[in-house]
Design a protein around this motif. Structure first.
Motif, PDB file in Angstrom:
ATOM      1  N   THR A   5       0.916  -1.223   0.170  1.00 38.36           N
ATOM      2  CA  THR A   5      -0.002   0.076   0.000  1.00 38.36           C
ATOM      3  C   THR A   5       0.961   1.248  -0.024  1.00 38.36           C
ATOM      4  O   THR A   5       2.124   1.295   0.434  1.00 38.36           O
ATOM      5  N   LYS A   6       0.249   2.306  -0.406  1.00 31.76           N
ATOM      6  CA  LYS A   6       1.043   3.492  -0.356  1.00 31.76           C
ATOM      7  C   LYS A   6      -0.139   4.652  -0.264  1.00 31.76           C
ATOM      8  O   LYS A   6      -1.246   4.636  -0.581  1.00 31.76           O
ATOM      9  N   GLU A   7       0.147   5.679   0.686  1.00 29.82           N
ATOM     10  CA  GLU A   7      -0.664   6.727   1.117  1.00 29.82           C
ATOM     11  C   GLU A   7      -0.599   7.965   0.427  1.00 29.82           C
ATOM     12  O   GLU A   7       0.906   8.353   0.425  1.00 29.82           O
ATOM     13  N   PHE A   8      -1.427   8.756   0.098  1.00 28.07           N
ATOM     14  CA  PHE A   8      -1.377   9.978  -0.581  1.00 28.07           C
ATOM     15  C   PHE A   8      -1.936  10.979   0.187  1.00 28.07           C
ATOM     16  O   PHE A   8      -3.346  10.542   0.562  1.00 28.07           O
ATOM     17  N   HIS A   9      -1.907  12.176   0.275  1.00 31.35           N
ATOM     18  CA  HIS A   9      -2.800  13.299   0.675  1.00 31.35           C
ATOM     19  C   HIS A   9      -3.082  14.311  -0.277  1.00 31.35           C
ATOM     20  O   HIS A   9      -2.230  14.893  -0.891  1.00 31.35           O
ATOM     21  N   PHE A  10      -4.164  15.033   0.225  1.00 24.64           N
ATOM     22  CA  PHE A  10      -4.439  16.199  -0.777  1.00 24.64           C
ATOM     23  C   PHE A  10      -5.776  17.155   0.441  1.00 24.64           C
ATOM     24  O   PHE A  10      -6.252  16.338   1.136  1.00 24.64           O
ATOM     25  N   SER A  11      -5.929  18.155  -0.077  1.00 25.29           N
ATOM     26  CA  SER A  11      -6.691  19.134   0.724  1.00 25.29           C
ATOM     27  C   SER A  11      -7.814  19.626  -0.671  1.00 25.29           C
ATOM     28  O   SER A  11      -7.148  20.051  -1.364  1.00 25.29           O
ATOM     29  N   ALA A  12      -9.064  19.501  -0.201  1.00 26.25           N
ATOM     30  CA  ALA A  12      -9.998  20.144  -1.252  1.00 26.25           C
ATOM     31  C   ALA A  12     -11.240  20.345  -0.633  1.00 26.25           C
ATOM     32  O   ALA A  12     -11.764  19.872   0.353  1.00 26.25           O
ATOM     33  N   SER A  13     -12.265  21.264  -1.165  1.00 28.88           N
ATOM     34  CA  SER A  13     -13.456  21.320  -1.033  1.00 28.88           C
ATOM     35  C   SER A  13     -14.494  20.753  -1.765  1.00 28.88           C
ATOM     36  O   SER A  13     -14.121  20.148  -2.856  1.00 28.88           O
ATOM     37  N   HIS A  14     -15.791  20.528  -1.252  1.00 32.04           N
ATOM     38  CA  HIS A  14     -16.704  20.033  -2.103  1.00 32.04           C
ATOM     39  C   HIS A  14     -18.035  20.324  -1.284  1.00 32.04           C
ATOM     40  O   HIS A  14     -18.291  20.885  -0.199  1.00 32.04           O
ATOM     41  N   GLN A  15     -19.163  19.828  -2.032  1.00 33.26           N
ATOM     42  CA  GLN A  15     -20.382  20.270  -1.421  1.00 33.26           C
ATOM     43  C   GLN A  15     -21.315  19.120  -2.091  1.00 33.26           C
ATOM     44  O   GLN A  15     -21.502  18.952  -3.293  1.00 33.26           O
ATOM     45  N   LEU A  16     -22.215  18.488  -1.254  1.00 37.68           N
ATOM     46  CA  LEU A  16     -23.083  17.413  -1.773  1.00 37.68           C
ATOM     47  C   LEU A  16     -24.674  18.243  -1.752  1.00 37.68           C
ATOM     48  O   LEU A  16     -25.443  17.958  -0.970  1.00 37.68           O
ATOM     49  N   HIS A  23     -28.700  19.347   6.028  1.00 40.14           N
ATOM     50  CA  HIS A  23     -27.458  18.415   6.018  1.00 40.14           C
ATOM     51  C   HIS A  23     -26.026  19.105   6.102  1.00 40.14           C
ATOM     52  O   HIS A  23     -26.014  19.779   5.286  1.00 40.14           O
ATOM     53  N   GLN A  24     -25.237  18.878   6.939  1.00 38.76           N
ATOM     54  CA  GLN A  24     -23.938  19.269   7.094  1.00 38.76           C
ATOM     55  C   GLN A  24     -23.255  19.407   5.787  1.00 38.76           C
ATOM     56  O   GLN A  24     -22.370  20.169   5.153  1.00 38.76           O
ATOM     57  N   CYS A  25     -23.362  18.203   5.220  1.00 43.64           N
ATOM     58  CA  CYS A  25     -22.567  17.836   4.013  1.00 43.64           C
ATOM     59  C   CYS A  25     -23.260  18.699   2.679  1.00 43.64           C
ATOM     60  O   CYS A  25     -22.502  18.868   1.558  1.00 43.64           O
ATOM     61  N   ALA A  26     -24.132  19.183   2.940  1.00 48.30           N
ATOM     62  CA  ALA A  26     -24.764  19.860   1.681  1.00 48.30           C
ATOM     63  C   ALA A  26     -24.328  21.604   1.651  1.00 48.30           C
ATOM     64  O   ALA A  26     -24.343  22.089   0.491  1.00 48.30           O
ATOM     65  N   ARG A  27     -23.518  21.934   2.724  1.00 47.33           N
ATOM     66  CA  ARG A  27     -22.914  23.149   2.926  1.00 47.33           C
ATOM     67  C   ARG A  27     -21.601  23.071   2.302  1.00 47.33           C
ATOM     68  O   ARG A  27     -21.056  21.848   2.375  1.00 47.33           O
ATOM     69  N   LEU A  28     -21.192  24.053   1.663  1.00 44.17           N
ATOM     70  CA  LEU A  28     -19.597  24.133   1.138  1.00 44.17           C
ATOM     71  C   LEU A  28     -18.770  23.865   2.244  1.00 44.17           C
ATOM     72  O   LEU A  28     -18.717  24.452   3.283  1.00 44.17           O
ATOM     73  N   HIS A  29     -17.904  22.630   2.179  1.00 41.84           N
ATOM     74  CA  HIS A  29     -16.765  22.642   3.286  1.00 41.84           C
ATOM     75  C   HIS A  29     -15.640  21.813   2.621  1.00 41.84           C
ATOM     76  O   HIS A  29     -15.653  21.517   1.472  1.00 41.84           O
ATOM     77  N   GLY A  30     -14.579  21.375   3.628  1.00 44.56           N
ATOM     78  CA  GLY A  30     -13.217  20.865   2.900  1.00 44.56           C
ATOM     79  C   GLY A  30     -12.931  19.926   3.919  1.00 44.56           C
ATOM     80  O   GLY A  30     -13.473  19.587   5.174  1.00 44.56           O
ATOM     81  N   HIS A  31     -11.845  19.024   3.411  1.00 44.44           N
ATOM     82  CA  HIS A  31     -11.447  17.878   3.841  1.00 44.44           C
ATOM     83  C   HIS A  31      -9.754  17.973   3.635  1.00 44.44           C
ATOM     84  O   HIS A  31      -9.524  18.292   2.657  1.00 44.44           O
ATOM     85  N   ASN A  32      -9.195  17.167   4.542  1.00 43.31           N
ATOM     86  CA  ASN A  32      -7.789  16.809   4.203  1.00 43.31           C
ATOM     87  C   ASN A  32      -8.000  15.362   3.969  1.00 43.31           C
ATOM     88  O   ASN A  32      -7.989  14.580   5.020  1.00 43.31           O
ATOM     89  N   TYR A  33      -7.862  15.176   2.945  1.00 44.98           N
ATOM     90  CA  TYR A  33      -8.271  13.560   2.391  1.00 44.98           C
ATOM     91  C   TYR A  33      -6.828  12.710   2.474  1.00 44.98           C
ATOM     92  O   TYR A  33      -5.945  13.280   2.310  1.00 44.98           O
TER      93      TYR A  33
END
Length: 117
Positions: A5-16, A23-33
């Motif tokens: 396995t190998k791990e990779f990281h990125f930060s991005a925003s999204h909105q569902l 629903h909290q995910c309906a709002r614009l938000h971001g994650h450290n993936y």
């Protein structure tokens, strides 16, 4: 079966946006993936590897160029869920490395989605 396995990281925003407005995910938000790609084989290559980790840099480059610090709704033609990302990265990796057996994506330290055919 050998697995790496190998791990990779990125930060991005999204909105569902298809979710209810409260629903909290309906709002614009971001994650450290975190993305973990798994490769598996029942035999090792001539160098004693499932696949040389250095070859997986192509996934890092793809993530950096297309996903890092971007708005995922503008990148993907599908809902930008962790499940959809796992499938997207799996398909991308499988086209390049036949040994690809699974991809996991985390949006938070406590949640993971995995695609494994």
């Amino acid at each position: 079966m050998y697995r790496i396995t190998k791990e990779f990281h990125f930060s991005a925003s999204h909105q569902l946006g298809h979710l209810p407005a409260d629903h909290q995910c309906a709002r614009l938000h971001g994650h450290n993936y975190v993305v973990v790609v798994e490769l598996a084989s029942d035999r090792l290559n001539g160098d004693g590897f499932v696949r040389d980790y250095h070859e997986l840099k192509a996934l890092k480059d793809y993530i950096d160029d297309h996903f890092d610090h971007r708005h995922l709704n503008e990148v993907l033609n599908m809902p930008s869920t962790a499940e959809a990302l796992a499938r997207h990265f799996f398909d991308w990796c499988r086209e390049r490395w036949a040994e690809t057996s699974a991809v996991k994506v985390s949006e938070t330290p406590k949640t993971w989605a995995e695609y494994r055919p």
